[in-house]
Design a protein around this motif. Structure first.
Motif, PDB file in Angstrom:
ATOM      1  N   MET B   1       0.851  -1.204   0.000  1.00  0.00           N
ATOM      2  CA  MET B   1       0.000   0.000   0.000  1.00  0.00           C
ATOM      3  C   MET B   1       0.881   1.246   0.000  1.00  0.00           C
ATOM      4  O   MET B   1       1.956   1.262   0.571  1.00  0.00           O
ATOM      5  N   SER B   2       0.422   2.290  -0.623  1.00  0.00           N
ATOM      6  CA  SER B   2       1.259   3.466  -0.780  1.00  0.00           C
ATOM      7  C   SER B   2       1.424   4.202   0.547  1.00  0.00           C
ATOM      8  O   SER B   2       0.498   4.317   1.335  1.00  0.00           O
ATOM      9  N   ASP B   3       2.620   4.683   0.773  1.00  0.00           N
ATOM     10  CA  ASP B   3       2.870   5.442   1.988  1.00  0.00           C
ATOM     11  C   ASP B   3       3.103   6.906   1.651  1.00  0.00           C
ATOM     12  O   ASP B   3       3.842   7.599   2.327  1.00  0.00           O
ATOM     13  N   ILE B   4       2.478   7.382   0.575  1.00  0.00           N
ATOM     14  CA  ILE B   4       2.758   8.757   0.179  1.00  0.00           C
ATOM     15  C   ILE B   4       2.002   9.764   1.034  1.00  0.00           C
ATOM     16  O   ILE B   4       2.299  10.930   1.012  1.00  0.00           O
ATOM     17  N   PHE B   5       1.026   9.274   1.805  1.00  0.00           N
ATOM     18  CA  PHE B   5       0.272  10.195   2.651  1.00  0.00           C
ATOM     19  C   PHE B   5       0.472   9.868   4.126  1.00  0.00           C
ATOM     20  O   PHE B   5       0.626   8.721   4.501  1.00  0.00           O
ATOM     21  N   GLN B   6       0.444  10.917   4.945  1.00  0.00           N
ATOM     22  CA  GLN B   6       0.446  10.722   6.384  1.00  0.00           C
ATOM     23  C   GLN B   6      -0.993  10.513   6.798  1.00  0.00           C
ATOM     24  O   GLN B   6      -1.855  11.319   6.454  1.00  0.00           O
ATOM     25  N   SER B   7      -1.231   9.447   7.555  1.00  0.00           N
ATOM     26  CA  SER B   7      -2.631   9.130   7.833  1.00  0.00           C
ATOM     27  C   SER B   7      -3.246  10.024   8.895  1.00  0.00           C
ATOM     28  O   SER B   7      -4.434   9.974   9.144  1.00  0.00           O
ATOM     29  N   SER B   8      -2.443  10.890   9.559  1.00  0.00           N
ATOM     30  CA  SER B   8      -3.024  11.727  10.610  1.00  0.00           C
ATOM     31  C   SER B   8      -3.374  13.135  10.113  1.00  0.00           C
ATOM     32  O   SER B   8      -3.748  13.993  10.889  1.00  0.00           O
ATOM     33  N   GLN B   9      -3.218  13.365   8.797  1.00  0.00           N
ATOM     34  CA  GLN B   9      -3.641  14.642   8.223  1.00  0.00           C
ATOM     35  C   GLN B   9      -4.629  14.380   7.099  1.00  0.00           C
ATOM     36  O   GLN B   9      -4.551  13.344   6.459  1.00  0.00           O
ATOM     37  N   PRO B  10      -5.538  15.336   6.857  1.00  0.00           N
ATOM     38  CA  PRO B  10      -6.525  15.087   5.805  1.00  0.00           C
ATOM     39  C   PRO B  10      -5.862  14.739   4.475  1.00  0.00           C
ATOM     40  O   PRO B  10      -4.944  15.429   4.028  1.00  0.00           O
ATOM     41  N   GLN B  14      -3.381  16.810   1.461  1.00  0.00           N
ATOM     42  CA  GLN B  14      -2.073  16.300   1.039  1.00  0.00           C
ATOM     43  C   GLN B  14      -2.042  16.051  -0.461  1.00  0.00           C
ATOM     44  O   GLN B  14      -1.043  16.298  -1.128  1.00  0.00           O
ATOM     45  N   LEU B  15      -3.177  15.556  -0.976  1.00  0.00           N
ATOM     46  CA  LEU B  15      -3.247  15.304  -2.414  1.00  0.00           C
ATOM     47  C   LEU B  15      -3.240  16.626  -3.194  1.00  0.00           C
ATOM     48  O   LEU B  15      -2.616  16.734  -4.253  1.00  0.00           O
ATOM     49  N   ALA B  16      -3.881  17.651  -2.648  1.00  0.00           N
ATOM     50  CA  ALA B  16      -3.881  18.965  -3.298  1.00  0.00           C
ATOM     51  C   ALA B  16      -2.451  19.512  -3.368  1.00  0.00           C
ATOM     52  O   ALA B  16      -2.012  20.014  -4.412  1.00  0.00           O
ATOM     53  N   GLU B  17      -1.702  19.395  -2.262  1.00  0.00           N
ATOM     54  CA  GLU B  17      -0.301  19.827  -2.239  1.00  0.00           C
ATOM     55  C   GLU B  17       0.506  19.118  -3.315  1.00  0.00           C
ATOM     56  O   GLU B  17       1.287  19.712  -4.043  1.00  0.00           O
ATOM     57  N   ARG B  18       0.296  17.804  -3.370  1.00  0.00           N
ATOM     58  CA  ARG B  18       1.022  16.972  -4.326  1.00  0.00           C
ATOM     59  C   ARG B  18       0.747  17.412  -5.763  1.00  0.00           C
ATOM     60  O   ARG B  18       1.649  17.477  -6.590  1.00  0.00           O
ATOM     61  N   MET B  19      -0.518  17.762  -6.039  1.00  0.00           N
ATOM     62  CA  MET B  19      -0.863  18.163  -7.405  1.00  0.00           C
ATOM     63  C   MET B  19      -0.335  19.561  -7.726  1.00  0.00           C
ATOM     64  O   MET B  19       0.072  19.833  -8.844  1.00  0.00           O
ATOM     65  N   ASP B  43      -4.497   5.554  -8.787  1.00  0.00           N
ATOM     66  CA  ASP B  43      -3.083   5.880  -8.873  1.00  0.00           C
ATOM     67  C   ASP B  43      -2.453   6.045  -7.490  1.00  0.00           C
ATOM     68  O   ASP B  43      -1.336   5.592  -7.251  1.00  0.00           O
ATOM     69  N   VAL B  44      -3.173   6.683  -6.582  1.00  0.00           N
ATOM     70  CA  VAL B  44      -2.607   6.940  -5.259  1.00  0.00           C
ATOM     71  C   VAL B  44      -3.303   6.127  -4.157  1.00  0.00           C
ATOM     72  O   VAL B  44      -3.066   6.352  -2.973  1.00  0.00           O
ATOM     73  N   SER B  45      -4.160   5.176  -4.568  1.00  0.00           N
ATOM     74  CA  SER B  45      -4.895   4.308  -3.623  1.00  0.00           C
ATOM     75  C   SER B  45      -5.698   5.104  -2.590  1.00  0.00           C
ATOM     76  O   SER B  45      -5.546   4.915  -1.390  1.00  0.00           O
TER      77      SER B  45
END
Lengths: 229, 126
Positions: B1-10, B14-19, B43-45
């Motif tokens: 599973m992808s670890d690109i996001f921290q699970s304790s923040q919305p 995080q996806l908006a930042e990434r984009m 793509d980002v699960s």
């Protein structure tokens, strides 16, 4: 929309559910979490009309739940319930014959996504592929409610991952409500809209997951550890 | 599973930042069509509902625009993209400065340190 109003379920003298109230809205993927024996599977079976509440009322889209609710509810059992002598293809044909809303085209699309061979006999499928086939069968129906009892349980990480990807790809979140019981919370952490925690037959928490992150800066696993203590 | 996001923040933030970063790096160009909500989710699960929220967030910042029946596109408004670039720069600098100050470095030390670092890096790259 699913509503449970003061629902109690007794098995003999044991209370499996104790005055549970829930309101679940469409268009969401909702996780039902809790220890073994906490009442997760009972909740699903009651909503599926496979069992009756001792007290209280359950409605799906305004309709009081009984056996006939299977028309609007797709239920994936925790057990392996299928005909072992069927091939994958025959299982799909069987489901199509049982449910008017079963979409064979969608079934083959999910089958391809899950890399299953239609001509394999079920009795020779690996446990992982049986898990995948169950997903194919339960997601191929055009129903407002999909219930999945432990779809990830006992499967290896690769299979779990392919099932989560299958959920993201094939659930119609504009129309469907999906309720999943699970122990594999980490896997589903990023795909659940809401999480409900249940303990000894009572609901002890029900949250929007993004709100949990935004307001409490916590993830589902930490939140659960917190409220379970 | 992808670890690109921290699970304790919305996740939607995080996806908006990434984009936004993808746009600044040029991986997404002005006028480009964004993948569908479901494609990005896969793509980002991440739940497609969450991706939808990210797209709405970016839309409210006018970084993307949704054209009815066609999809969501990166804005072609250069002034929006310029201010996005500026905003991301200031954010990165302020994060860096705050971290340095927390460790007790003075403004001069930070400035000299940065100048020297860039100078040396420039030489090794040359």
């Amino acid at each position: 929309m699913i509503t449970l109003k003061d629902v109690t379920k007794r098995y003999g003298t044991k209370k499996a559910l104790d005055q549970v109230n829930l309101e679940l809205t469409p268009g969401k993927l909702i996780g039902l979490v809790g220890e073994n024996g906490s009442g997760k599977s009972t909740t699903l079976k009651l909503i599926a009309g496979l069992n009756h509440p001792t007290k209280g009322e359950i409605k799906v889209n305004g309709e009081k739940v009984n056996r006939k609710i299977a028309r609007s509810v797709s239920y994936l059992s925790e057990l392996d319930e299928y005909y072992r002598f069927f091939t994958v293809k025959q299982s799909i044909a069987f489901y199509a014959s049982q449910f008017e809303d079963f979409d064979e085209e969608k079934a083959y699309e999910i089958l391809k996504f899950m890399k299953l061979n239609p001509y394999d006999k079920l009795k020779y499928l690996s446990k992982g592929n049986r898990g995948r086939l169950k997903i194919v069968l339960s997601l191929s129906r055009h129903v407002p409610v999909i219930l999945m009892d432990e779809p990830l349980s006992g499967l290896d990480p690769m299979v779990r991952n392919s099932i989560v990807r299958g959920l993201i790809s094939f659930i119609d979140l504009e129309k469907q409500l999906v309720l999943i019981t699970t122990h594999e919370i980490r896997e589903l952490e990023n795909v659940l809209d809401e999480v409900i925690a249940i303990k000894d037959g009572s609901v002890i928490g029900h949250h929007n997951v993004e709100q949990l992150r935004e307001e409490k800066h916590t993830n589902i696993v930490d939140w659960m550890t917190d409220i379970y203590e | 599973m992808s670890d690109i996001f921290q699970s304790s923040q919305p996740i939607y933030q995080q996806l908006a930042e990434r984009m936004k970063r993808q746009i600044i790096r040029g991986e997404l160009s002005p006028g480009d069509k964004l993948p569908s909500v479901r494609e990005t989710g896969l793509d980002v699960s991440v739940n497609p509902n969450t991706v939808q929220r990210t797209y709405r967030e970016l839309e409210s910042m006018q970084i993307v625009e949704t054209r009815r029946g066609q999809g969501t596109f990166v804005t072609e408004d250069q002034s929006v993209l310029d201010s996005l670039r500026e905003e991301m720069k200031i954010k990165a600098i302020s994060d860096f400065v705050r971290e340095m100050q927390e460790m007790g470095y003075s403004d001069d030390e930070i400035q000299n340190g940065l100048t020297n670092y860039l100078h040396e890096k420039g030489e090794t790259n040359a």
